[in-house]
Design an enzyme around this catalytic site. Structure first.
Site, PDB file in Angstrom:
ATOM      1  N   LEU A   1       0.893  -1.078  -0.028  1.00  0.00           N
ATOM      2  CA  LEU A   1       0.093   0.213  -0.032  1.00  0.00           C
ATOM      3  C   LEU A   1       0.787   1.206  -0.025  1.00  0.00           C
ATOM      4  O   LEU A   1       1.835   1.335   0.648  1.00  0.00           O
ATOM      5  CB  LEU A   1      -0.764  -0.252   1.317  1.00  0.00           C
TER       6      LEU A   1
ATOM      7  N   HIS B   1      -3.561   4.338  -2.360  1.00  0.00           N
ATOM      8  CA  HIS B   1      -4.505   3.400  -1.654  1.00  0.00           C
ATOM      9  C   HIS B   1      -5.207   4.017  -0.280  1.00  0.00           C
ATOM     10  O   HIS B   1      -6.298   3.968   0.033  1.00  0.00           O
ATOM     11  CB  HIS B   1      -3.980   2.220  -1.096  1.00  0.00           C
TER      12      HIS B   1
ATOM     13  N   GLN C   1      -4.953 -12.743 -12.113  1.00  0.00           N
ATOM     14  CA  GLN C   1      -5.135 -11.391 -12.946  1.00  0.00           C
ATOM     15  C   GLN C   1      -3.726 -11.179 -13.650  1.00  0.00           C
ATOM     16  O   GLN C   1      -3.562 -10.200 -14.386  1.00  0.00           O
ATOM     17  CB  GLN C   1      -5.771 -10.202 -12.330  1.00  0.00           C
TER      18      GLN C   1
ATOM     19  N   LYS D   1      -6.142   5.676 -11.725  1.00  0.00           N
ATOM     20  CA  LYS D   1      -4.826   5.196 -12.346  1.00  0.00           C
ATOM     21  C   LYS D   1      -5.219   4.104 -13.102  1.00  0.00           C
ATOM     22  O   LYS D   1      -4.689   4.066 -14.478  1.00  0.00           O
ATOM     23  CB  LYS D   1      -3.736   4.937 -11.342  1.00  0.00           C
TER      24      LYS D   1
HETATM   25  O1  PAF Z   1      -6.074  -2.504  -8.832  1.00  0.00           O
HETATM   26  C1  PAF Z   1      -5.848  -3.316  -8.193  1.00  0.00           C
HETATM   27  O2  PAF Z   1      -4.943  -3.290  -7.265  1.00  0.00           O
HETATM   28  C2  PAF Z   1      -6.326  -5.177  -8.466  1.00  0.00           C
HETATM   29  O3  PAF Z   1      -6.457  -5.137  -9.775  1.00  0.00           O
HETATM   30  C3  PAF Z   1      -7.711  -5.075  -7.802  1.00  0.00           C
HETATM   31  C4  PAF Z   1      -8.864  -4.329  -7.725  1.00  0.00           C
HETATM   32  C5  PAF Z   1      -7.265  -5.191  -6.218  1.00  0.00           C
HETATM   33  C6  PAF Z   1      -8.037  -6.710  -7.948  1.00  0.00           C
HETATM   34  O4  PAF Z   1      -7.189  -7.622  -7.666  1.00  0.00           O
END
Ligand code: PAF
Length: 286
Positions: free
Chosen positions: A33, A37, A61, A152
């Protein structure tokens, strides 16, 4: 503040808050973070009775195993920050808690109506599918009133808005509001990112050319007879002229549809640049 690692415990705790009539805000994160964040969490805490922050490096992802392995992880430091800025629950599950082996290897395929076919979606096939896989799961578990995302990752935000508003899912997430929050930048202009931790001091200096060029492009867009195509090209050429930077794409698109546009009205320019081995993204509204 409580740290939760299981879905069952998360559901029990948010259910108890809902029974008391409390509103719930969710900030999904992958940890590491930074102040960007923190701005989401502060806003969430100011607009909801209860703030839930998820800290989960979502394997589905990442289409590059090395990128996943190198993603910075710092739960202890993250938890200390979250406690100091008003989070109530941190949800930090393991991948095995979030997904079955089948879900991990063969995720459900979402249809984003083409929103994922350009920019990040084109460069990172399957990326947004993995993002929505985890985000929709978090929405089901937490059933938040509001969820907060940074601008972003603009294409991500547009795709999550699409998913929540999608007619086949209408009502699934109740009255959930998706709140997009402005990019937070260092005083130098560099957009905050967990990936900045991987930049050397020299690379960080080099990376400043990205935001500088985007800000300059707002002025170029106002020059008489400026066209979108010319400004796109000028941004690419200016950044590529800097030693150590290489543009992957720069596209000026409509802020809602993400379709290419030939006007600067309601437009946003999205860029991805390699600074050495580190892939950085940024954007600018016109
Ligand atoms: O933006 C991110 O950090 C990620 O894509 C998220 C939204 C937490 C999903 O894993």
């Amino acid at each position: 503040m409580q740290i939760i690692t299981t879905k069952a415990e998360l559901e029990q705790n948010v259910q108890a808050c809902k029974m008391k009539g409390q509103t719930i805000g969710l900030v999904p994160t992958m940890g590491a973070l930074h102040e960007g964040h923190a701005s989401l969490v502060r806003r969430c805490a100011s607009e909801n009775d209860v703030t839930v922050v998820s800290v989960f490096v979502n394997p589905t992802q990442f289409n590059n195993k090395e990128d996943l392995a190198k993603y910075p992880r710092s739960l202890e430091r993250d938890a200390a920050l979250l406690e100091s800025i008003g989070a109530h629950f941190v949800f930090a599950p393991t991948p095995e808690e979030m997904y079955t082996a089948e879900e991990m290897n063969e995720p459900f395929r979402f249809d984003f109506n083409g929103l994922d076919s350009m920019m990040e979606g084109a460069m990172r096939p399957g990326h947004f599918n993995g993002v929505v896989q985890v985000v929709s799961r978090l929405f089901y578990l937490v059933k938040p009133d509001r969820a907060y995302f940074g601008e972003k990752d603009y294409q991500q935000l547009a795709i999550i808005r699409f998913m929540v508003g999608c007619s086949s899912l209408a009502g699934t997430f109740g009255d959930l509001q998706i709140i997009g929050c402005p990019i937070v930048r260092e005083a130098s202009g560099l957009a905050l990112s967990s990936r900045n931790e991987r930049l050397s001091a020299e690379e960080k200096q080099t990376a400043l050319a990205i935001s500088k060029t985007l800000f300059a492009s707002q002025k170029w867009a106002k020059e008489p007879n400026a066209t979108v195509k010319e400004v796109e090209q000028r941004v690419v050429d200016t950044i590529n002229a800097v030693d150590g930077l290489e543009v992957e794409y720069y596209q000026i698109v409509d802020q809602t549809t993400l379709l290419p546009t030939d006007t600067f009205r309601h437009a946003i320019g999205c860029v991805t640049v390699y600074c050495g081995p580190v892939r950085l993204i940024d954007n600018i509204k016109y």
